[in-house]
Write a protein that holds these residues in place. Structure first.
Motif, mmCIF file in Angstrom:
data_model
loop_
_atom_site.group_PDB
_atom_site.id
_atom_site.type_symbol
_atom_site.label_atom_id
_atom_site.label_comp_id
_atom_site.label_asym_id
_atom_site.label_seq_id
_atom_site.Cartn_x
_atom_site.Cartn_y
_atom_site.Cartn_z
ATOM 1 N N TYR A 156 10.512 7.270 -27.533
ATOM 2 C CA TYR A 156 10.106 5.897 -28.123
ATOM 3 C C TYR A 156 10.804 4.726 -27.714
ATOM 4 O O TYR A 156 12.302 4.790 -27.477
ATOM 5 N N THR A 157 10.411 3.564 -27.732
ATOM 6 C CA THR A 157 11.270 2.458 -27.478
ATOM 7 C C THR A 157 11.645 2.081 -28.894
ATOM 8 O O THR A 157 10.921 2.231 -29.844
ATOM 9 N N THR A 162 13.641 0.610 -24.239
ATOM 10 C CA THR A 162 14.112 1.923 -24.099
ATOM 11 C C THR A 162 15.807 1.916 -24.357
ATOM 12 O O THR A 162 16.415 1.451 -23.237
ATOM 13 N N PHE A 179 7.033 2.616 -36.733
ATOM 14 C CA PHE A 179 6.391 2.739 -35.633
ATOM 15 C C PHE A 179 4.971 2.265 -35.754
ATOM 16 O O PHE A 179 4.343 2.327 -36.604
ATOM 17 N N THR A 183 5.948 0.830 -30.292
ATOM 18 C CA THR A 183 7.402 1.061 -30.365
ATOM 19 C C THR A 183 7.826 0.824 -31.875
ATOM 20 O O THR A 183 7.019 0.802 -32.809
ATOM 21 N N LEU A 184 8.960 1.227 -31.935
ATOM 22 C CA LEU A 184 9.581 1.459 -33.237
ATOM 23 C C LEU A 184 10.456 -0.221 -33.476
ATOM 24 O O LEU A 184 11.025 -0.471 -32.599
#
Length: 185
Positions: A156-157, A162, A179, A183-184
């Motif tokens: 996950y980014t 990243t 999320f 992305t988070l």
């Protein structure tokens, strides 16, 4: 013109105070809206609760709710055969949020569960983001220690970037990341 200068200073302070009050009121209103929506979702789901998803068969109307894998789910479509539409896998379901937050004190390495606020009570531990997160899943951490805590976000980014694994969360800091499917953030 010292009197005019003082009056302008007082006026500026009054404007700043009123701006802060308006901002605080808008934040409170948004929080109340979110809490009301969560309560409405729970009320609808409670009225149409079918039980544990495992073992259910037959049709389910739009708005029916079930419990599966430790979460409550509400159907967003009419479902011909519930047994063939697994919550969290099928697009027929969405997880039900709640304004109340579940907390878990953690002192050793652990895999995070979406929707749980982890309170780190020992430093230098590593929490791991779960695989298979769904849109709307939220990861939360409060580092209550005087040391760092680490989080491995896997693939996950975070906010489109990243992170270098594991990400270090400083003492007395934390995060709440939702999320969005990409992305988070």
């Amino acid at each position: 013109m010292p009197g005019v200068s003082a009056a302008l200073g007082a006026l500026a302070q009054n404007v700043a105070t009123n701006t802060q009050i308006a901002h605080d009121n808008s934040v409170t209103a948004l929080q109340a809206k979110d809490q009301a929506q969560a309560a409405a979702d729970i009320a609808v789901a409670s009225a149409n609760f079918l039980g544990m998803w495992t073992g259910l068969t037959g049709s389910a109307p739009k708005g029916a709710s079930v419990k599966h894998n430790g979460r409550f789910w509400i159907s967003i479509n009419a479902i011909a055969n519930v047994a063939l539409s697994e919550p969290g896998v099928s697009a027929d379901w969405t997880s039900i949020g709640s304004s109340s937050v579940v907390t878990q004190r953690v002192s050793t390495n652990a895999t995070m569960v979406p929707g749980v606020l982890y309170i780190a009570v020992n430093g230098l531990i590593t929490l791991t983001a779960p695989a298979g997160m769904l849109v709307g899943d939220t990861l939360m951490l409060s580092n209550a220690t005087a040391d760092r805590v680490f989080v491995n976000f896997g693939s996950y980014t975070v906010k489109g970037v990243t992170p270098t694994p594991p990400m270090s969360i400083p003492a007395r800091r934390g995060f709440s990341l939702a999320f969005d499917g990409t992305t988070l953030a």
